[in-house]
Motif scaffolding. Structure first.
Motif, PDB file in Angstrom:
ATOM      1  N   LEU A 454      40.408  28.622  28.996  1.00  0.00           N
ATOM      2  CA  LEU A 454      40.790  27.533  29.896  1.00  0.00           C
ATOM      3  C   LEU A 454      40.974  28.057  31.322  1.00  0.00           C
ATOM      4  O   LEU A 454      40.591  27.403  32.288  1.00  0.00           O
ATOM      5  N   TYR A 455      41.596  29.251  31.463  1.00  0.00           N
ATOM      6  CA  TYR A 455      41.754  29.827  32.794  1.00  0.00           C
ATOM      7  C   TYR A 455      40.391  30.108  33.425  1.00  0.00           C
ATOM      8  O   TYR A 455      40.206  29.934  34.633  1.00  0.00           O
ATOM      9  N   ILE A 456      39.445  30.527  32.582  1.00  0.00           N
ATOM     10  CA  ILE A 456      38.103  30.825  33.097  1.00  0.00           C
ATOM     11  C   ILE A 456      37.422  29.542  33.548  1.00  0.00           C
ATOM     12  O   ILE A 456      36.835  29.475  34.626  1.00  0.00           O
ATOM     13  N   ILE A 457      37.498  28.499  32.708  1.00  0.00           N
ATOM     14  CA  ILE A 457      36.870  27.209  33.041  1.00  0.00           C
ATOM     15  C   ILE A 457      37.476  26.650  34.329  1.00  0.00           C
ATOM     16  O   ILE A 457      36.769  26.085  35.168  1.00  0.00           O
ATOM     17  N   ASN A 458      38.794  26.809  34.503  1.00  0.00           N
ATOM     18  CA  ASN A 458      39.465  26.308  35.703  1.00  0.00           C
ATOM     19  C   ASN A 458      39.359  27.282  36.879  1.00  0.00           C
ATOM     20  O   ASN A 458      39.962  27.068  37.930  1.00  0.00           O
ATOM     21  N   ASN A 459      38.599  28.372  36.669  1.00  0.00           N
ATOM     22  CA  ASN A 459      38.346  29.363  37.729  1.00  0.00           C
ATOM     23  C   ASN A 459      39.633  30.048  38.194  1.00  0.00           C
ATOM     24  O   ASN A 459      39.764  30.415  39.360  1.00  0.00           O
ATOM     25  N   GLU A 460      40.614  30.216  37.264  1.00  0.00           N
ATOM     26  CA  GLU A 460      41.853  30.928  37.574  1.00  0.00           C
ATOM     27  C   GLU A 460      41.681  32.398  37.197  1.00  0.00           C
ATOM     28  O   GLU A 460      42.136  32.861  36.155  1.00  0.00           O
ATOM     29  N   GLN A 461      40.984  33.130  38.071  1.00  0.00           N
ATOM     30  CA  GLN A 461      40.559  34.491  37.729  1.00  0.00           C
ATOM     31  C   GLN A 461      41.738  35.434  37.523  1.00  0.00           C
ATOM     32  O   GLN A 461      41.738  36.266  36.612  1.00  0.00           O
TER      33      GLN A 461
END
Length: 640
Positions: A454-461
């Protein structure tokens, strides 16, 4: 003229009579189903299978089912509303109806209805490009179906639908080879069941995968197979989808006139069906073909119509594609500023859904997960084979030693046999523990990756990297501890801290986890079995806190209570054991938890050579009014 009027009167009279008979037929079926109270969901589905319900008829089914306390009828009605809303692209209303059906299915513990509804919710989320939600619901449906020991044809069909939907999710993530594997698996089931509609859907999806892989010939071949099945079953929607897909391939081949013929044939069919998701795509595709044929004014009208439908019903993929076509159109018109604006909108919309960098990153994660699953299965089978060999060896030794004991030495050989038997039992117990830990590993890895994704999909690197580092440390700690009998209490606490960090992701980091260690306790010298605290922390999270609203806390404290014992307390402010048990019993399928029982056996085995024994005490925590405010688990462990 009079003859024409007479003909029209006769036609409308016949049509009106037919409609009245059809409505009467459906009303009669509803009355029969509610009166009989058909108690099998698939049987109820087949009872209504060839009938098309309008909203009034669905309302009638729901009203009659509520009045007669017919829960399965209510579930079926809510699912019909979900389909109707989905086909008209009212996705939020569709999810709301399906979730009402899901709640009822779980309340009456009807697993078949629950599986069907979970799949349907996944389809709606996939239409909205909400990839994680879609994947979660289809995965839940698969897990329920896999637990059915002897699935019937309808359950097999539901499994096939789950595989097809997960394949479509892989398409969205641009993992085309993984998507093809899912579609092929789904086709095998559909061929055995003779389900032409399912075959049509899967061949259409395979065509899309091949198109994205650049194999245009294979794509066209699979689209034609899909069209053949749709023509056989007279599926107007399937014909619309196939014509549009074939049109896309013809555009890639530069056959613009042939492409126009294919797409223009299905425009009136799409309008008549009223499925706004595909109607948006049809008008956008028609405009794209006209754009290629330099009919710019007509192209603009149709692309803007497709964009308006996509905007009205919040269809991200339709909005992005229409904006891209409009960018190309204004470029051809020489209006470069407008062309840039629409191109920018298309790119920004695509980035919100997913970007290529994240796709590549997720691909690597999923490939690592798949490799881990395969590796663990091989290792698990090897352990099971070793256990089987030991058991065979033990049984053979029992026979040999018994015969020799009776014939020759009796008591002496029997004593030797007992010693060997105990040694073998210890080896078997240790191997079984290792095998169980390996079996747990793929499930934990999948859930952790799914949460981090989910962090990846939301671009929360930053969050993604932070939790991936913790996740890798936890996996390394688990693998290292699996080869030893005991670890220091310090190492065990570090591992539990990592475990709580990973599990806390799924609760949006709402759980406040605290560790308190008495200064009189030397945690570097005290030894405990590895991962001995994990089952108790897991119970605190999933039984005590998962259903609790508001502040969530878990405290782990270590205290020295004498020269011979330490006490480890795990305290949560959850709903208590009785409430958790009631929730567990209300679920349609309960997975038997063996973690705590296995922990007790391990502690027993660990303290066999000690002078003192371990103790586990459960305490329900209450406030002044006697209300449950949490649970405390106390492990009293001897130091030697």
């Amino acid at each position: 003229m009079k003859q024409l009027i007479k003909f029209l009167l006769i036609f409308f009279t016949v049509f009106s009579c037919y409609s009245q008979q059809e409505n009467k037929s459906i009303d009669s079926l509803i009355h029969t189903a509610v009166t009989k109270k058909i108690d099998d969901y698939y049987e109820l589905h087949h009872f209504f299978e060839q009938k098309r319900f309008d909203k009034k008829e669905i309302d009638l089914l729901l009203d009659q089912s509520i009045k007669n306390d017919y829960k399965l009828g209510e579930i079926y009605a809510y699912n019909l509303f979900g389909v109707d809303y989905r086909n008209n692209a009212y996705f939020d209303a569709s999810v709301e109806s399906y979730k009402k059906a899901l709640e009822l299915a779980r309340a009456i513990k009807n697993v078949d209805a629950e599986i069907v509804t979970l799949n349907q919710i996944g389809v709606v989320y996939r239409r909205q490009d909400k990839i994680r939600n879609a994947l979660n619901y289809h995965q839940m449906a698969l897990e329920l179906a896999d637990k059915i020991e002897m699935p019937n044809e309808d359950t097999k069909l539901s499994i096939s639908i789950s595989n097809n939907s997960i394949g479509n999710i892989y398409l969205a993530l641009k993992q085309y080879q993984l998507a093809l594997e899912k579609f092929k698996k789904s086709i095998l089931t559909q061929e055995k069941l003779g389900n032409k509609r399912g075959l049509a859907i899967n061949y259409q999806n395979m065509g899309l995968a091949f198109k994205n892989l650049g194999d245009i010939d294979a794509a066209l071949e699979h689209y034609q197979k899909s069209l053949k099945y749709n023509l056989e079953i007279k599926s107007d929607l399937g014909i619309v989808i196939c014509h549009q897909s074939i049109c896309d391939v013809l555009l890639l081949q530069g056959k613009y006139n042939e492409a126009y013929k294919y797409i223009s044939e299905v425009v009136p069919i799409s309008d008549r069906i009223g499925n706004q998701y595909y109607t948006s795509e049809v008008y956008a595709t028609l405009g794209n073909v006209q754009l290629k044929l330099d009919s710019l004014d007509k192209a603009q009208v149709n692309i803007e119509k497709g964009l308006a439908i996509a905007n009205e019903h919040k269809i991200p993929s339709g909005i992005n594609q229409s904006n891209l076509y409009l960018s190309e159109l204004y470029e051809k018109k020489g209006e470069y500023k407008k062309a840039y604006e629409f191109y920018k909108k298309a790119i920004e919309g695509e980035r919100k859904t997913f970007n290529d960098k994240n796709i590549s990153y997720v691909n690597n994660l999923i490939n690592k997960y798949d490799n881990e699953v395969s590796s663990n299965k091989i290792r698990s089978l090897a352990k099971e084979n070793e256990i089987a060999k030991l058991k065979l060896l033990r049984n053979r030794n029992i026979l040999i030693i018994t015969l020799v004991s009776i014939a020759l030495l009796g008591v002496l050989l029997y004593s030797m046999y007992r010693q060997r038997l105990l040694n073998n039992d210890k080896k078997i117990l240790k191997l079984e523990q290792e095998a169980l830990r390996i079996q747990m590993n793929p499930h934990f890895v999948f859930n952790a990756l799914n949460s981090i994704k989910l962090y990846i999909i939301n671009n929360e690197q930053k969050n993604a990297v932070h939790y991936l580092n913790k996740f890798s440390k936890l996996i390394r700690s688990i693998l290292e501890s699996s080869s030893v009998k005991e670890v220091t209490l310090s190492e065990e606490l570090k591992t539990m801290n990592l475990y709580m960090s990973i599990e806390n992701i799924r609760f949006s980091n709402e759980i406040n986890y605290v560790e308190k260690v008495d200064s009189n306790v030397n945690i570097e010298r005290i030894k405990v079995p590895p991962l001995i605290l994990q089952p108790f922390l897991e119970n605190s999270i999933w039984h005590g806190l998962s259903s609790k609203k508001g502040k969530k806390e878990v405290e782990l404290s270590v205290n020295k209570i004498s020269d011979e014992f330490i006490r480890i307390d795990i305290i949560d402010n959850g709903i208590g054991r009785d409430a958790a048990m009631n929730i567990k019993q209300s679920k349609s399928l309960n997975r038997k938890s063996i973690g705590v029982d296995l922990t007790k056996e391990r502690l027993q085995n660990f303290t066999n050579e000690f002078k003192n024994k371990y103790t586990i005490v459960y305490t329900d925590l209450t406030n002044k009014e006697g209300k449950i405010i949490g649970t405390k688990v106390s492990l009293i462990i001897p130091m030697r």
